[in-house]
Write an enzyme that holds these catalytic residues in place. Structure first.
Site, PDB file in Angstrom:
ATOM      1  N   VAL A 105       0.862  -1.173   0.000  1.00  0.00           N
ATOM      2  CA  VAL A 105       0.000   0.000   0.000  1.00  0.00           C
ATOM      3  C   VAL A 105       0.901   1.226   0.000  1.00  0.00           C
ATOM      4  CG1 VAL A 105      -1.842   1.260   1.189  1.00  0.00           C
ATOM      5  CG2 VAL A 105      -1.766  -1.247   1.318  1.00  0.00           C
ATOM      6  N   CYS A 106       0.561   2.211  -0.820  1.00  0.00           N
ATOM      7  CA  CYS A 106       1.273   3.483  -0.831  1.00  0.00           C
ATOM      8  C   CYS A 106       2.756   3.252  -1.148  1.00  0.00           C
ATOM      9  CB  CYS A 106       1.053   4.178   0.514  1.00  0.00           C
ATOM     10  SG  CYS A 106       1.407   5.943   0.544  1.00  0.00           S
ATOM     11  N   THR A 107       3.661   3.862  -0.384  1.00  0.00           N
ATOM     12  CA  THR A 107       5.094   3.722  -0.679  1.00  0.00           C
ATOM     13  C   THR A 107       5.654   2.366  -0.277  1.00  0.00           C
ATOM     14  OG1 THR A 107       5.598   4.835   1.418  1.00  0.00           O
ATOM     15  CG2 THR A 107       5.595   6.191  -0.583  1.00  0.00           C
ATOM     16  N   SER A 125       1.802   3.339  -6.688  1.00  0.00           N
ATOM     17  CA  SER A 125       2.226   3.833  -5.384  1.00  0.00           C
ATOM     18  C   SER A 125       1.444   5.112  -5.105  1.00  0.00           C
ATOM     19  CB  SER A 125       3.738   4.104  -5.396  1.00  0.00           C
ATOM     20  OG  SER A 125       4.228   4.373  -4.093  1.00  0.00           O
ATOM     21  N   GLY A 155      -2.434   2.180  -4.514  1.00  0.00           N
ATOM     22  CA  GLY A 155      -1.997   3.569  -4.494  1.00  0.00           C
ATOM     23  C   GLY A 155      -1.930   4.104  -3.073  1.00  0.00           C
TER      24      GLY A 155
END
Length: 228
Positions: A105-107, A125, A155
């Site tokens: 998730v995310c970074t 990302s 993202g």
């Protein structure tokens, strides 16, 4: 979980500086899958400082973490330390080798990349950091959830809930996933149409980049080598 239900082990990596919703969002949904057993793994069993002013206590260390069926790497401003830590990257590689699903998730996707798991893959990302994906041999795909083989990247932050529902539908069926969504009343109607740079005021996007993300992006770029 019934006595005959085979456990499905879900491992979340925890680290200081984690964005707690990257973890707690999908965990809330994935925990409702049949047989789900959630493990929160860190280098040591001690409080992990989140980005929200409170700590989370892992329930296992790297050394005693069981093999994941689903491995999830959340993101957060602490991602730089994850990328720079050989022990954590090796834990990710070891777990990924036996996992049915490798997710982020995310970074958290940058940590997957640093562990060598995104070469030749489509991935996503947080919108502020997608430019770094190509440094790991990945191709950015513009979507909230990107699935390439057994690797699923989500993202920014809230998209972790979407990825969880995608996984639940694949494992337990769409009807079950819809029931989980209904039970948790995931029916977002945000009060503002400003959740992505494509729709937000460009001036606000630029200001947010300057205040919150540009310095972090530059800091991450320092330790992620350019590809020749």
């Amino acid at each position: 979980m019934t006595d005959t239900q085979k456990p499905f082990h879900i491992v979340f990596l925890l680290f200081d500086g984690i964005t707690q919703l990257d973890f707690t969002g999908p965990a809330q949904f994935l925990a409702r899958m049949p047989g789900a057993v959630v493990h929160t793994a860190a280098k040591r069993i001690q409080p992990i400082e989140t980005d929200s002013g409170f700590a989370i206590l892992p329930n296992c260390s790297f050394a005693d973490c069981p093999q994941a069926d689903l491995l999830c790497i959340p993101g957060g401003f602490g991602t730089r330390d994850v990328i720079a830590d050989a022990e954590t990257l090796q834990f990710i590689r070891d777990q990924a080798a036996g996992a049915q699903y490798i997710t982020s998730v995310c970074t958290g996707s940058l940590a997957l990349g640093a562990a060598g798991l995104l070469e030749g893959k489509r991935a996503t990302s947080h919108w502020a950091y997608i430019s770094l994906l190509e440094r790991f041999g990945a191709t950015h795909e513009k979507a909230r959830v990107v699935k390439d083989g057994n690797i699923i990247t989500a993202g920014g932050v809230t998209s972790g809930i979407d990825f969880a529902l995608v996984v639940i539908a694949e494992i337990a069926g769409q009807k079950f996933a819809e029931s989980v969504q209904l039970g948790l009343e995931y029916d977002p109607h945000p009060p503002f149409h400003s959740g992505h740079p494509d729709v937000a005021d460009p001036e606000r996007v630029a200001l947010l980049r300057e205040r919150s993300y540009d310095a972090v992006l530059a800091n991450l770029a320092e330790i992620i080598p350019l590809r020749s």
